[in-house]
Write an enzyme that holds these catalytic residues in place. Structure first.
Site, PDB file in Angstrom:
ATOM      1  N   ASP A   1      18.424  15.357   5.392  1.00 33.58           N
ATOM      2  CA  ASP A   1      17.567  15.264   6.572  1.00 33.58           C
ATOM      3  C   ASP A   1      16.214  15.887   6.242  1.00 33.58           C
ATOM      4  O   ASP A   1      16.141  17.066   5.889  1.00 33.58           O
ATOM      5  CB  ASP A   1      18.233  16.026   7.732  1.00 33.58           C
ATOM      6  CG  ASP A   1      17.606  15.712   9.080  1.00 33.58           C
ATOM      7  OD1 ASP A   1      16.693  14.867   9.121  1.00 33.58           O
ATOM      8  OD2 ASP A   1      18.033  16.319  10.078  1.00 33.58           O
TER       9      ASP A   1
ATOM     10  N   GLU B   1      16.495  10.393   7.494  1.00 32.22           N
ATOM     11  CA  GLU B   1      17.822  10.951   7.213  1.00 32.22           C
ATOM     12  C   GLU B   1      18.791   9.865   6.767  1.00 32.22           C
ATOM     13  O   GLU B   1      18.644   8.692   7.112  1.00 32.22           O
ATOM     14  CB  GLU B   1      18.373  11.698   8.428  1.00 32.22           C
ATOM     15  CG  GLU B   1      18.602  10.860   9.656  1.00 32.22           C
ATOM     16  CD  GLU B   1      19.254  11.636  10.797  1.00 32.22           C
ATOM     17  OE1 GLU B   1      20.188  12.432  10.541  1.00 32.22           O
ATOM     18  OE2 GLU B   1      18.841  11.444  11.942  1.00 32.22           O
TER      19      GLU B   1
END
Length: 365
Positions: free
Chosen positions: A16, A111
């Site tokens: 992420d 992500e």
């Protein structure tokens, strides 16, 4: 002699990017570094798309109205989004992932899940893979990434939040069930505010509370999500990392500078939204069977109307016609309209056959 084969524990990494849009802007403009920054519109009706960590310290976050963000942080600097740049950086990051595994499931530009159980580098330790990937992202893009490592997708996602920004964490099979028990359900990925509130009414506020409920109870009160909740309460999530993950819908929406009361004006605002949706569909070679119109009123209440075709829509005119018809069903508006959205779902990539089917239907064949 027991001849049962041992199934290896999966190694899932969730990567992420940290404050992705805002970090790209700070990377490209040194004057913005270290300052509270919001990507989005500063106008009265603007919304924050992303906030730097300096802005987050003041309570500014994505999806917050710009007026509220400015009130929380008077020094906040607004920068218009540059999605072409974010997409190009995202592609660089995706290419780094591909050096390690073909099993990549992007969730958004910033992500993705990676299954590194068997990886292209022959590396045994998933935490080392995550460290390498993060270092390479920093080297290539100049940006920081965080990572979560675990034996399933749910826990990898939860782990990636534990040491943000610019960190990583691992949740082992031994620690997984205990970790879930102590976690508030409102922090569970896949449990939104409305579901968390429903759970609270049933006395479910932590993973341990959720674990105490039977599968029958969860199915009865949460439908198809019941088995998923039953599993994650025990640290179990069998979902595979799907590299061919297909989007479920394509949508576009717009918040207006001034509220709209007239149907004609509102209908005119649907055109650029339908065109934006269809441009994406054309680029991907897909179409869809369901058109949905979202209407948000001045008091922030909202309504949606949907229409499903037997076969996928053949062009932007068809999508716009359907959206216009749906909008007309809620006129006269109960309040002035603040926002409109158009979404195409029930997506398919088999447009050529579908188009031929539509032409045959049009000809009554």
């Amino acid at each position: 002699m027991n001849d049962m084969s041992i199934i290896p524990v999966r190694k899932i990494v969730h990567v992420d990017m940290d404050a992705f849009y805002a970090s790209v802007e700070q990377r490209d403009n040194p004057e913005l570094r270290g300052k509270p920054l919001a990507v989005g519109g500063s106008a009265a009706r603007g919304v924050v798309a992303a906030a730097s960590y300096e802005a987050r310290a003041f309570g500014v976050h994505s999806a917050m109205p710009s007026v509220t963000a400015k009130r929380k942080c008077p020094e906040l600097i607004f920068v218009p989004p540059r999605f072409d740049v974010y997409k190009a950086v995202s592609q660089q990051i995706r290419e780094i992932f591909a050096e390690y595994t073909p099993l990549i499931e992007p969730l958004s530009l910033d992500e993705a899940y990676l299954d590194v159980t068997e990886n292209l580098k022959g590396m045994e330790i998933a935490t080392e893979i995550a460290q390498e990937i993060r270092a390479k992202i920093k080297q290539v893009t100049g940006l920081n990434a965080s990572a979560g490592i675990s034996y399933n997708k749910f826990l990898a996602k939860m782990a990636s939040d534990l040491n943000k920004p610019n960190g990583q964490a691992v949740i082992t099979p031994k620690n997984g069930p205990g970790f879930v028990e102590t976690l508030p359900v409102k922090k569970f990925h896949g449990v939104g505010p409305a579901t968390a509130e429903r759970m609270r009414k049933y006395g479910i506020e932590t993973g341990l509370d959720l674990k105490s409920k039977s599968l029958i109870f969860l199915q009865e009160h949460f439908g198809k999500s019941g088995p998923y909740f039953y599993g994650i309460a025990r640290g179990i999530d069998e979902r595979q990392v799907k590299p061919d993950r297909i989007r479920k819908s394509v949508g576009a929406e717009d918040t207006f500078v001034e509220d709209i009361d007239e149907l004609e004006r509102a209908t005119a605002e649907l055109k650029p939204l339908a065109e934006k949706v269809w441009r994406y569909c054309e680029a991907q070679g897909i179409s869809g069977k369901t058109v949905t119109v979202k209407i948000k009123y001045s008091d922030f209440t909202q309504a949606t109307r949907s229409r499903t075709s037997i076969i996928p829509y053949a062009g932007v005119t068809d999508v716009l016609d359907a959206a216009s018809g749906l909008l007309a069903t809620v006129y006269p508006f109960k309040r002035s309209v603040r926002l409109l959205g158009v979404t195409l779902s029930s997506l398919t990539n088999d447009r050529s056959d579908d188009l031929q089917d539509r032409q045959q239907l049009d000809l009554n064949l």
